[in-house]
Design an enzyme around this catalytic site. Structure first.
Site, PDB file in Angstrom:
ATOM      1  N   ARG A   1      -1.110  -1.938  -6.667  1.00  0.00           N
ATOM      2  CA  ARG A   1      -1.118  -3.142  -6.061  1.00  0.00           C
ATOM      3  C   ARG A   1      -1.728  -3.888  -6.340  1.00  0.00           C
ATOM      4  O   ARG A   1      -2.193  -5.141  -6.216  1.00  0.00           O
ATOM      5  CB  ARG A   1      -1.367  -2.701  -4.711  1.00  0.00           C
ATOM      6  CG  ARG A   1      -1.408  -3.775  -3.885  1.00  0.00           C
ATOM      7  CD  ARG A   1      -2.162  -3.197  -2.192  1.00  0.00           C
ATOM      8  NE  ARG A   1      -2.872  -3.710  -1.522  1.00  0.00           N
ATOM      9  CZ  ARG A   1      -2.483  -4.386  -0.611  1.00  0.00           C
ATOM     10  NH1 ARG A   1      -1.324  -5.072  -0.524  1.00  0.00           N
ATOM     11  NH2 ARG A   1      -3.638  -5.390   0.713  1.00  0.00           N
TER      12      ARG A   1
ATOM     13  N   TYR B   1     -10.316  -9.999  -7.062  1.00  0.00           N
ATOM     14  CA  TYR B   1      -8.976 -10.440  -8.424  1.00  0.00           C
ATOM     15  C   TYR B   1      -9.433 -11.122  -9.092  1.00  0.00           C
ATOM     16  O   TYR B   1      -9.001 -11.327 -10.423  1.00  0.00           O
ATOM     17  CB  TYR B   1      -7.866 -10.086  -7.769  1.00  0.00           C
ATOM     18  CG  TYR B   1      -7.501  -9.124  -7.096  1.00  0.00           C
ATOM     19  CD1 TYR B   1      -6.707  -7.737  -7.628  1.00  0.00           C
ATOM     20  CD2 TYR B   1      -6.870  -9.299  -5.494  1.00  0.00           C
ATOM     21  CE1 TYR B   1      -6.786  -6.591  -6.603  1.00  0.00           C
ATOM     22  CE2 TYR B   1      -6.883  -8.212  -4.594  1.00  0.00           C
ATOM     23  CZ  TYR B   1      -6.601  -6.584  -5.339  1.00  0.00           C
ATOM     24  OH  TYR B   1      -6.853  -6.052  -4.578  1.00  0.00           O
TER      25      TYR B   1
ATOM     26  N   HIS C   1      -4.600  -9.619   3.479  1.00  0.00           N
ATOM     27  CA  HIS C   1      -5.768  -9.466   3.832  1.00  0.00           C
ATOM     28  C   HIS C   1      -6.412 -10.623   4.791  1.00  0.00           C
ATOM     29  O   HIS C   1      -5.502 -11.809   4.962  1.00  0.00           O
ATOM     30  CB  HIS C   1      -6.493  -9.924   2.464  1.00  0.00           C
ATOM     31  CG  HIS C   1      -6.714  -8.814   1.421  1.00  0.00           C
ATOM     32  ND1 HIS C   1      -7.036  -9.236   0.180  1.00  0.00           N
ATOM     33  CD2 HIS C   1      -6.375  -7.642   1.269  1.00  0.00           C
ATOM     34  CE1 HIS C   1      -6.291  -8.083  -0.771  1.00  0.00           C
ATOM     35  NE2 HIS C   1      -6.238  -7.034  -0.026  1.00  0.00           N
TER      36      HIS C   1
ATOM     37  N   ARG D   1       0.721  -1.129   0.024  1.00  0.00           N
ATOM     38  CA  ARG D   1       0.085  -0.205   0.061  1.00  0.00           C
ATOM     39  C   ARG D   1       0.931   0.746   0.223  1.00  0.00           C
ATOM     40  O   ARG D   1       2.390   0.879   0.596  1.00  0.00           O
ATOM     41  CB  ARG D   1      -0.492  -0.043   1.216  1.00  0.00           C
ATOM     42  CG  ARG D   1      -1.943  -1.294   1.629  1.00  0.00           C
ATOM     43  CD  ARG D   1      -2.522  -0.889   2.415  1.00  0.00           C
ATOM     44  NE  ARG D   1      -3.734  -2.135   2.664  1.00  0.00           N
ATOM     45  CZ  ARG D   1      -3.517  -3.137   3.122  1.00  0.00           C
ATOM     46  NH1 ARG D   1      -2.051  -3.283   3.853  1.00  0.00           N
ATOM     47  NH2 ARG D   1      -4.091  -4.594   3.346  1.00  0.00           N
TER      48      ARG D   1
ATOM     49  N   HIS E   1      -2.410   2.636  -5.850  1.00  0.00           N
ATOM     50  CA  HIS E   1      -2.829   1.888  -5.412  1.00  0.00           C
ATOM     51  C   HIS E   1      -2.671   1.023  -6.202  1.00  0.00           C
ATOM     52  O   HIS E   1      -3.643  -0.357  -6.433  1.00  0.00           O
ATOM     53  CB  HIS E   1      -4.727   2.091  -4.210  1.00  0.00           C
ATOM     54  CG  HIS E   1      -4.638   0.839  -3.417  1.00  0.00           C
ATOM     55  ND1 HIS E   1      -3.775   0.488  -2.843  1.00  0.00           N
ATOM     56  CD2 HIS E   1      -5.726   0.253  -3.597  1.00  0.00           C
ATOM     57  CE1 HIS E   1      -3.958  -0.440  -1.610  1.00  0.00           C
ATOM     58  NE2 HIS E   1      -5.727  -0.868  -2.249  1.00  0.00           N
TER      59      HIS E   1
ATOM     60  N   LYS F   1      -2.364  -2.583   7.373  1.00  0.00           N
ATOM     61  CA  LYS F   1      -3.986  -2.895   8.158  1.00  0.00           C
ATOM     62  C   LYS F   1      -4.850  -3.196   8.246  1.00  0.00           C
ATOM     63  O   LYS F   1      -4.137  -4.489   8.052  1.00  0.00           O
ATOM     64  CB  LYS F   1      -4.527  -2.174   6.473  1.00  0.00           C
ATOM     65  CG  LYS F   1      -5.835  -1.978   6.849  1.00  0.00           C
ATOM     66  CD  LYS F   1      -6.450  -1.699   5.280  1.00  0.00           C
ATOM     67  CE  LYS F   1      -7.840  -1.252   4.545  1.00  0.00           C
ATOM     68  NZ  LYS F   1      -8.362  -1.464   3.559  1.00  0.00           N
TER      69      LYS F   1
END
Length: 325
Positions: free
Chosen positions: A272, A304, A295, A138, A269, A163
């Site tokens: 990414r 994705y 994640h 990120r 982003h 995150k």
């Protein structure tokens, strides 16, 4: 009555810092709480409740046309005010609905488009762009990267406090290693010059400067991508060198996309997103991609797989099936 908001805002600031929230969260929460108070004629929040919160949140959407994510941030700020600062656990707090954020497929570049964008970046921005795409970082993870977390020998990058306050390990692209090592030689000289000039040590998160008072002057804790010049720390007021501005990188990536002639909306982003999609295209397991991206839920990574489907989930259009006339 007009003297209450400043005292209240200072109390909010103290509580935020006690919980070690980021400076960005601090500024955002204070801004929303101040707007809430002004919207209701400088009434004290203790005099208000569910109706006033809903009126303010509806105003943000109906009158200011803010995005759902922005409205939810404002709601989070107000719930923090009532729960963490005023200590008001009232039943209506949980009843205030959050705006639904629309589910959109991410913008993904082809490998050729990625290469074109990266070729149009220069200097530090080029190195950061390489890591956004090559390691799936990120933007703020790249800007806040510390020297100690780049492991050249193992070929990996340790992302600290990503995150969700989670650490993770991702790949260090081998193509970037020589340029990154040369870059760090220049950063080391800058670090030595700052020490000689008496600037304050680098910022350390979560009161680490109290636990390890000398760590801020150690090479390993320095930012891989420091700012061009020292600046005043917004919390302590001391002069120190912070990391590179994320807004600078955002502007550079958008400008590179324009020079590349790419019509898609491109941001840092996007690189990414492209990292994840291209890994799946190359046959890597979705769990591996999930781990590299950081994640917590594989369903977030699954988006994705939708990007990979062509023409409406891989359906062949009947027009394309027609025989030539």
């Amino acid at each position: 009555m007009e003297t209450n908001p400043p005292r209240l805002l200072e109390l909010v600031r103290q509580r935020i810092r006690l919980k070690h929230f980021s400076i960005r969260t601090e500024e955002a929460y204070l801004g929303w709480i101040k707007q809430f108070i002004l919207f209701h004629g400088k009434r004290h929040p203790q005099e208000m409740g569910k109706d006033e919160i809903e009126a303010f949140l509806n105003h943000l959407v109906a009158d200011r046309n803010v995005a759902a994510a922005t409205q939810n941030q404002a709601k989070s700020a107000l719930l923090f005010l009532y729960r963490a600062v005023l200590g008001m656990e009232l039943p209506w707090l949980s009843d205030v609905e959050s705006a639904k954020i629309p589910k959109r497929l991410p913008t993904v570049l082809s490998e050729y488009e990625v290469q074109t964008v990266l070729n149009n970046l220069t200097g530090t921005n080029a190195l950061i762009g390489d890591l956004l795409y090559g390691a799936g970082l990120r933007l703020l993870e790249a800007c806040r990267l510390r020297v100690k977390d780049v492991d050249f020998e193992a070929g990996q990058i340790v992302v600290r406090d990503g995150k969700g306050a989670r650490d993770r390990i991702t790949v260090l692209p081998q193509k970037v290693v020589p340029l990154l090592q040369l870059h760090l030689q220049r950063v080391a000289q800058l670090f030595a010059d700052d020490a000689n000039k008496g600037f304050a040590p680098v910022y350390l998160p979560n009161a680490l400067s109290l636990k390890y008072p000398k760590a801020g002057r150690e090479w390993g804790w320095q930012y891989v991508f420091p700012a061009d010049r020292p600046s005043e720390d917004p919390r302590s007021g001391v002069i120190r060198r912070h990391h590179v501005s994320d807004q600078q990188v955002q502007r550079a990536v958008r400008a590179a996309a324009r020079r590349s002639g790419i019509a898609k909306p491109v941001s840092p982003h996007t690189l990414r997103h492209s990292f994840a999609t291209h890994l799946l295209q190359n046959g890597y397991d979705i769990r591996t991609v999930q781990e590299l991206l950081g994640h917590s839920d594989v369903r977030t990574t699954m988006i994705y797989t939708h990007v990979l489907n062509r023409g409406g989930r891989g359906v062949l259009s009947p027009l394309d099936a027609l025989s030539p006339a």
